[in-house]
Structure formats: structure tokens, C-alpha cells
Design a protein around this motif. Structure first.
Motif, short mmCIF file in Angstrom:
data_model
loop_
_atom_site.label_atom_id
_atom_site.label_comp_id
_atom_site.label_asym_id
_atom_site.label_seq_id
_atom_site.Cartn_x
_atom_site.Cartn_y
_atom_site.Cartn_z
N PHE A 1 0.85 -1.19 0.00
CA PHE A 1 0.00 0.00 0.00
C PHE A 1 0.89 1.24 0.00
O PHE A 1 1.81 1.36 0.82
N CYS A 2 0.61 2.18 -0.91
CA CYS A 2 1.30 3.47 -0.86
C CYS A 2 0.94 4.15 0.47
O CYS A 2 -0.15 3.96 1.00
N ASP A 3 1.88 4.93 0.99
CA ASP A 3 1.66 5.56 2.30
C ASP A 3 0.37 6.36 2.35
O ASP A 3 -0.31 6.40 3.38
N ASP A 4 0.02 7.03 1.22
CA ASP A 4 -1.18 7.86 1.25
C ASP A 4 -2.46 7.05 1.23
O ASP A 4 -3.56 7.59 1.38
N GLU A 5 -2.37 5.72 1.04
CA GLU A 5 -3.54 4.84 1.07
C GLU A 5 -3.48 3.84 2.23
O GLU A 5 -4.42 3.10 2.46
N ASP A 6 -2.36 3.81 2.92
CA ASP A 6 -2.12 2.81 3.95
C ASP A 6 -2.70 3.28 5.28
O ASP A 6 -2.37 4.36 5.77
N VAL A 7 -3.56 2.46 5.89
CA VAL A 7 -4.16 2.84 7.16
C VAL A 7 -3.11 2.87 8.28
O VAL A 7 -3.28 3.58 9.27
N CYS A 8 -2.04 2.09 8.12
CA CYS A 8 -0.95 2.08 9.10
C CYS A 8 0.37 2.10 8.33
O CYS A 8 1.01 1.06 8.13
N PRO A 9 0.80 3.27 7.87
CA PRO A 9 1.95 3.34 6.96
C PRO A 9 3.28 2.92 7.58
O PRO A 9 4.24 2.71 6.85
N ARG A 10 3.34 2.77 8.91
CA ARG A 10 4.60 2.36 9.54
C ARG A 10 4.61 0.87 9.88
O ARG A 10 5.63 0.38 10.39
N ASP A 11 3.52 0.15 9.62
CA ASP A 11 3.40 -1.22 10.11
C ASP A 11 3.08 -2.22 9.00
O ASP A 11 2.24 -1.95 8.14
N ASN A 12 3.73 -3.37 9.04
CA ASN A 12 3.44 -4.47 8.13
C ASN A 12 3.66 -5.79 8.89
O ASN A 12 4.80 -6.15 9.16
N ASP B 1 -0.14 -1.43 14.81
CA ASP B 1 0.82 -2.08 15.70
C ASP B 1 1.76 -1.09 16.38
O ASP B 1 2.09 -1.24 17.56
N SER B 2 2.21 -0.07 15.63
CA SER B 2 3.15 0.88 16.21
C SER B 2 2.51 1.75 17.28
O SER B 2 3.21 2.38 18.09
N ASP B 3 1.18 1.81 17.32
CA ASP B 3 0.47 2.58 18.34
C ASP B 3 -0.19 1.68 19.39
O ASP B 3 -0.81 2.19 20.34
N ASP B 4 -0.10 0.38 19.22
CA ASP B 4 -0.79 -0.58 20.09
C ASP B 4 0.14 -1.00 21.23
O ASP B 4 1.23 -1.53 20.99
N PRO B 5 -0.26 -0.79 22.50
CA PRO B 5 0.62 -1.20 23.61
C PRO B 5 0.82 -2.72 23.67
O PRO B 5 1.84 -3.18 24.19
N CYS B 6 -0.12 -3.47 23.12
CA CYS B 6 -0.01 -4.93 23.08
C CYS B 6 -0.39 -5.40 21.68
O CYS B 6 -1.51 -5.86 21.44
N PRO B 7 0.52 -5.26 20.72
CA PRO B 7 0.17 -5.53 19.32
C PRO B 7 -0.18 -6.98 19.01
O PRO B 7 -0.70 -7.26 17.93
N LEU B 8 0.08 -7.90 19.95
CA LEU B 8 -0.26 -9.30 19.71
C LEU B 8 -1.52 -9.74 20.44
O LEU B 8 -1.91 -10.90 20.35
#
Length: 312
Positions: A206-217, A228-235
Motif C-alpha cells: 500500500f502506498c503511504d497515502d492509502e495505507d491505514v498504518c503506513p509504519r506497520d506491516n 501495531d506501532s500505536d498498540d501497547p499490546c500488538p499481539l
């Protein structure tokens, strides 16, 4: 072009025996140059990504591959396709001969018919002229062609083959099913080539301008609607079920785990996750459809594990 060149070559070969040595050499060089020019003129295949949105009623997404002809296209110029179609109730995948063969399926199950001169191609775009005055059409259909069901159709005028004049329409499962249709006037773009690389920070397709979470994959591993990058418990979903201040760290469910790590798995994770996210983190339909097109090209037409696929 190639056939014409071969005919000329045959004539030169017959004639050359009557020429003087220096003339023979000139002819040989001329024929060789002509043959090389004809080979250079042979077109290379072009794949156009299709992303047709019928609103809540349906969509057509995938790709159409031509032999590279620029200008007016005929049936013979369409060499392959993979079109994932929805009508709001049912889904259908239509496959061209190359894709079907690669998947171990019978290419005779699907066909394409191009009639008239309304379908045209440039080096970057595939278009259909809905304003054509003739009974021009393009129809991708489950065999046999002309059976009035299971198709994606572009029609200039009504002739009984497709649903409505000057429209593109979908049929899955016959007259009793929904029939999403879009009316058009003039020349309309049906497919475009992949525009190439864009800024994709997390490499998920996903291009960053379309990605709901541009820092996470992947974007949201635990499916709780938080990147994930904003989630205190991403799992974990919920993050801390027993409220002890410690993440539960449950194992994530990975629908794409059967794929080898790399671009295809990243595209799969992105698509499967984007179609299942909720709330403000749900990807747009256009972004999901575009990603589906990229996945189908990268996987030679194989659907993502999380997508529902219907074969005739």
C-alpha cells in the motif's frame, strides 16, 4: 508484419541466385536488416490493472493482458486475464488461457469476445468507447460465449448479449441474480498499467497515502483496530484481558502463513488485513481493489487465502 517479411524473404532468396556477387551481398544485408526491423516491431505484452467499482452492488478487479497492440483491439489481441467479480451476493473468477493453464485448469472454461472497434489501447491505458454507434462490445464470460449469464460486459448498444446499452454490467448465476450496471458516455478507461513504485514505508504493497498504518506491516496484527506501532499490546486483543498490566502476548492468526516470506506474503497480509479491519482503520474499497490487482499479477492469478473464490 512478420508474415509479410517472411514472404519478402522468400522472394529475395529465389531472386538472389540470378544476381552478381556484389549485388547478392547487398541483398543479403538488406534482407537481414528488414528481418531485424520486423522482429523489433513485434509488440511486447502489456498488462492493464482493472479496478471497476459498482458501489455496494459489486466490483470487477484483476488484470487484462494484451499482445501489446496499440490502437484498436480485437479478440485475438487479448491474450490473458484474471477478473475477480462480485455482484453483491455471489463471486466469480474468470481466467484467461495462460492463467488457467498455470493453475491447472481447463482454459476452455472461459472466453472473451471483442466486437467492433470500441476497445482501444495505448501504452498505459485500456479504454472502451461507450458512445460507439455500432453494436460494439467486449464480453468476458464463462463458456460458452453468448449464454446470457456469468459475464463481465462492456456494451455500446443493446443487442441482447449484455444487460443494458452504453454500460458495463455484471452477471453471476443468471436472470434471478443481481445485475450491477454502470451507464457511461464516450470513452472510458477500463484498465491502466501499474504506475510503478510509490512511497511505501512499511513495504506492505500500500502506498503511504492509502495505507491505514503506513509504519506497520502487517498493519494490525491482533485485529483490534489499532496500528501495531500505536498498540501497547500488538499481539493481544484485548490488550490485557486480566488487567494485570502485562500484555497477554497471544500468538497472532496469520491467514498468509503458508506463503514464503517476501513481497507476495506482504501483499497477502496487507489485503487480508485491510478487508477485515474495523472502524477508522478500515482501508478504502479502492485501496483494497488496487491491492487485489497487484496481488493477482504477482501470484499469477492465484487468490489471497482470505478471499472467497468461486470457480465454475
Amino acid at each position: 508484419m512478420k508474415r509479410f517479411t517472411l514472404m519478402l524473404l522468400a522472394v529475395f532468396i529465389i531472386s538472389i541466385s540470378f544476381m552478381r556477387p556484389f549485388a547478392k551481398e547487398l541483398v543479403r544485408r538488406a534482407v537481414g536488416l528488414l528481418f531485424l526491423v520486423s522482429l523489433a516491431a513485434e509488440a511486447s505484452a502489456i498488462t492493464y490493472l482493472v479496478d471497476r467499482d459498482f458501489g455496494i452492488d459489486g466490483k470487477v478487479v484483476g488484470y487484462i493482458t494484451t499482445d501489446g497492440t496499440i490502437g484498436t483491439l480485437a479478440s485475438a489481441n487479448i491474450v490473458d486475464w484474471n477478473l475477480y467479480t462480485e455482484d453483491g451476493v455471489s463471486v466469480l473468477s474468470q481466467r484467461g488461457p495462460l492463467n488457467a493453464t498455470n493453475e491447472g485448469l481447463d482454459p476452455a472454461n472461459w472466453g472473451v469476445l471483442v466486437r467492433g472497434a470500441a476497445l482501444t489501447a495505448t501504452a498505459t491505458e485500456l479504454s472502451f468507447d461507450f458512445g460507439s454507434v455500432g453494436n460494439d462490445l467486449v464480453i468476458f464470460q464463462v463458456a460458452p460465449l453468448g449464454n446470457a449469464t456469468d459475464y463481465y460486459c462492456l456494451a455500446a448498444n443493446a443487442d441482447g448479449t449484455c444487460l443494458n446499452p452504453a454500460s458495463e454490467s455484471i452477471d453471476i448465476n443468471g436472470p434471478s441474480a443481481p445485475h450491477p450496471s454502470l451507464s457511461h458516455t464516450g470513452l472510458v478507461s477500463i484498465g491502466v498499467i501499474d504506475s510503478g513504485p510509490c512511497t511505501d514505508t512499511d513495504g506492505d504493497g500500500f502506498c503511504d497515502d492509502e495505507d491505514v498504518c503506513p509504519r506497520d506491516n502487517p498493519n494490525d496484527t491482533d485485529g483490534d483496530g489499532v496500528c501495531d506501532s500505536d498498540d501497547p499490546c500488538p499481539l493481544d486483543n484485548p490488550d490485557d484481558a486480566n488487567a494485570d498490566g502485562v500484555c497477554d502476548t497471544t500468538a497472532p492468526v496469520d491467514d498468509c502463513s503458508s506463503l514464503e516470506p517476501g513481497r507476495l506474503r506482504g501483499l497477502c497480509n496487507a489485503y487480508c488485513e485491510a478487508t477485515n479491519c474495523d472502524g477508522e482503520h478500515k482501508a478504502s474499497d479502492r485501496a483494497c481493489n488496487r491491492l487485489m490487482g497487484r496481488y493477482l499479477v504477482a501470484s499469477d492469478g492465484e487468490m489471497p487465502p482470505c478471499a472467497v473464490d468461486a470457480e465454475p
